[in-house]
Design an enzyme around this catalytic site. Structure first.
Site, PDB file in Angstrom:
ATOM      1  N   PRO A   1       8.657  -4.268  -0.654  1.00 28.42           N
ATOM      2  CA  PRO A   1      10.269  -3.519   0.380  1.00 28.42           C
ATOM      3  C   PRO A   1      10.012  -3.674   1.427  1.00 28.42           C
ATOM      4  O   PRO A   1       8.860  -2.939   2.293  1.00 28.42           O
ATOM      5  CB  PRO A   1      10.001  -2.459  -0.053  1.00 28.42           C
ATOM      6  CG  PRO A   1       9.950  -2.003  -1.635  1.00 28.42           C
ATOM      7  CD  PRO A   1       8.042  -3.165  -1.241  1.00 28.42           C
ATOM      8  N   ILE A   2      11.457  -4.379   1.816  1.00 28.67           N
ATOM      9  CA  ILE A   2      11.032  -4.408   3.715  1.00 28.67           C
ATOM     10  C   ILE A   2      11.369  -3.145   4.179  1.00 28.67           C
ATOM     11  O   ILE A   2      12.090  -2.377   4.354  1.00 28.67           O
ATOM     12  CB  ILE A   2      11.547  -5.697   3.927  1.00 28.67           C
ATOM     13  CG1 ILE A   2      11.715  -7.371   3.130  1.00 28.67           C
ATOM     14  CG2 ILE A   2      12.282  -5.816   6.030  1.00 28.67           C
ATOM     15  CD1 ILE A   2      12.457  -8.190   2.927  1.00 28.67           C
ATOM     16  N   ALA A   3      10.508  -3.057   5.984  1.00 36.87           N
ATOM     17  CA  ALA A   3      10.811  -1.427   6.264  1.00 36.87           C
ATOM     18  C   ALA A   3      10.670  -0.904   6.058  1.00 36.87           C
ATOM     19  O   ALA A   3      11.875   0.111   5.513  1.00 36.87           O
ATOM     20  CB  ALA A   3      12.249  -2.119   6.931  1.00 36.87           C
TER      21      ALA A   3
ATOM     22  N   LYS B   1       0.912  -0.843  -0.030  1.00 41.46           N
ATOM     23  CA  LYS B   1       0.385   0.500  -0.027  1.00 41.46           C
ATOM     24  C   LYS B   1       0.753   1.398   0.243  1.00 41.46           C
ATOM     25  O   LYS B   1       2.436   1.261   0.781  1.00 41.46           O
ATOM     26  CB  LYS B   1      -0.677  -0.105   0.892  1.00 41.46           C
ATOM     27  CG  LYS B   1      -0.416   0.082   2.925  1.00 41.46           C
ATOM     28  CD  LYS B   1       0.336   1.312   3.614  1.00 41.46           C
ATOM     29  CE  LYS B   1       0.679   0.569   4.320  1.00 41.46           C
ATOM     30  NZ  LYS B   1       1.281   1.925   5.318  1.00 41.46           N
TER      31      LYS B   1
ATOM     32  N   GLY C   1       7.388   1.237   4.538  1.00 40.06           N
ATOM     33  CA  GLY C   1       6.503   2.484   4.967  1.00 40.06           C
ATOM     34  C   GLY C   1       5.337   1.626   4.123  1.00 40.06           C
ATOM     35  O   GLY C   1       4.166   2.451   3.562  1.00 40.06           O
ATOM     36  N   MET C   2       5.568   0.277   2.992  1.00 33.07           N
ATOM     37  CA  MET C   2       4.364  -0.907   2.306  1.00 33.07           C
ATOM     38  C   MET C   2       3.652  -1.340   2.872  1.00 33.07           C
ATOM     39  O   MET C   2       2.672  -1.623   1.708  1.00 33.07           O
ATOM     40  CB  MET C   2       5.250  -0.573   0.895  1.00 33.07           C
ATOM     41  CG  MET C   2       5.669   0.860  -0.013  1.00 33.07           C
ATOM     42  SD  MET C   2       6.181   0.511  -1.632  1.00 33.07           S
ATOM     43  CE  MET C   2       4.387  -0.045  -2.448  1.00 33.07           C
ATOM     44  N   GLY C   3       4.044  -2.117   4.107  1.00 34.70           N
ATOM     45  CA  GLY C   3       3.290  -2.537   4.752  1.00 34.70           C
ATOM     46  C   GLY C   3       3.212  -3.799   3.804  1.00 34.70           C
ATOM     47  O   GLY C   3       1.926  -5.116   4.270  1.00 34.70           O
TER      48      GLY C   3
ATOM     49  N   ASP D   1      -2.337  -1.835   9.509  1.00 33.30           N
ATOM     50  CA  ASP D   1      -2.471  -1.962   8.354  1.00 33.30           C
ATOM     51  C   ASP D   1      -2.842  -3.184   8.051  1.00 33.30           C
ATOM     52  O   ASP D   1      -3.449  -3.832   6.898  1.00 33.30           O
ATOM     53  CB  ASP D   1      -1.017  -1.709   7.871  1.00 33.30           C
ATOM     54  CG  ASP D   1      -0.234  -0.551   7.706  1.00 33.30           C
ATOM     55  OD1 ASP D   1      -1.150  -0.164   8.139  1.00 33.30           O
ATOM     56  OD2 ASP D   1       0.608  -0.757   7.670  1.00 33.30           O
TER      57      ASP D   1
END
Length: 311
Positions: free
Chosen positions: A103-105, A17, A107-109, A145
């Site tokens: 992506p990890i860590a 997201k 900010g895209m959940g 989230d």
């Protein structure tokens, strides 16, 4: 509840997201902040395959480095499976195989998408029968989230971000996601925002209570106008994220100088989401970022939430 079938598996995909708008209220006594967010699910998917097994396990694959991810009971997907077992009384197990593309860590959940996909996959695999509606309260217990990853689309999140209301959205928005090196811890970014507010009260107005999503951003997605959305996007966490990772400012300036309608740090970052006019503009911006040494992906939104794709 159906009988267990050795070897049977269910595969579910769930989207990452973007927070196209994110307002953060004051720190509450319970240590949390009230927030108001406009989420948009985008076409970057996590894929979870759940297979009958004796115990619980999880393994990862995919195009991004997952070597640092926990594979014990602290992992959010593992917690999702355990919670469903606890709530339904299911006594079997599951082997989870997760293909990670978010992506990890960043900010895209991505972790929340894993949890949402796990809930749906295990509910289908085990025949526990809760369905999407019954899974939503469990999703909220796992993280703010997770309910949105289950629902997808475009939605307003309030409370801790988990109280969802559907937002009307027209058309397709084109995004370029810049992925600067390194991750940012969500609690660290929130703490930096709190410190900045405490240290500079004259510069910053007190956070509004209750926090809410601005009408302008809701209107922009309702009419499907990227230029209006570009003017309305906002993230209270962005300044804190940039302070912790100053290279984000350079990435944002590069994207906006080279064709993006606007750029915004997604959630707590460090992913920067650039809104493009159309598919061609998005592809060109991705090429510019790549030539400048910034990893990037293109995506579109909104897309549906967690869905069974193979059973």
């Amino acid at each position: 509840m159906e009988s267990r079938q050795s070897g049977r598996s269910v595969t579910v995909r769930a989207p990452g997201k973007i927070n196209v708008f994110f307002r953060v209220g004051a720190l509450q006594h319970d240590g949390y902040h009230s927030v108001a967010s406009l989420y948009q699910a985008v076409s970057l998917y996590e894929e979870v395959t759940a297979t009958h097994a004796e115990g619980r396990s999880v393994r990862f694959s995919g195009p991004i480095d997952t070597s640092a991810l926990a594979t014990d009971d602290s992992n959010l997907a593992m917690r999702a499976a355990a919670l469903l077992m606890q709530e339904t009384g299911y006594s079997g197990g599951v082997a989870l195989s997760i293909v990670k593309r978010v992506p990890i860590a960043g900010g895209m959940g991505g972790g929340s998408a894993d949890a949402a996909a796990t809930l749906l996959a295990c509910d289908e695999l085990w025949g526990t029968g809760l369905g999407r509606t019954g899974l939503l309260p469990l999703a909220a217990r796992l993280g703010a989230d997770v309910p949105f990853a289950l629902e997808g689309g475009t939605a307003v999140g309030t409370g801790r971000g988990d109280e969802l209301s559907h937002a009307l959205a027209k058309g397709t928005f084109h995004w370029v996601l810049a992925l600067p090196d390194g991750g940012l811890s969500t609690p660290t970014v929130y703490s930096a925002l709190d410190r900045h507010r405490d240290e500079h009260p004259a510069e910053l107005a007190p956070p509004p209570e209750p926090v809410k999503v601005d009408t302008a951003v809701l209107q922009a997605v309702r009419i499907g106008d990227p230029e209006s959305l570009a003017n309305a996007m906002h993230n209270d966490l962005q300044a804190a994220a940039v302070k912790l990772a100053p290279n984000l400012l350079e990435v944002m300036e590069l994207g906006e100088q080279r064709g993006a309608l606007a750029g915004i740090v997604s959630g707590s970052g460090p992913t920067v989401a650039f809104l493009a006019q159309d598919n061609r503009s998005a592809a060109e911006l991705q090429r510019v970022l790549t030539r400048s040494g910034v990893r990037s992906l293109t995506a579109t939104g909104p897309v549906p939430g967690a869905r069974v794709i193979e059973s």
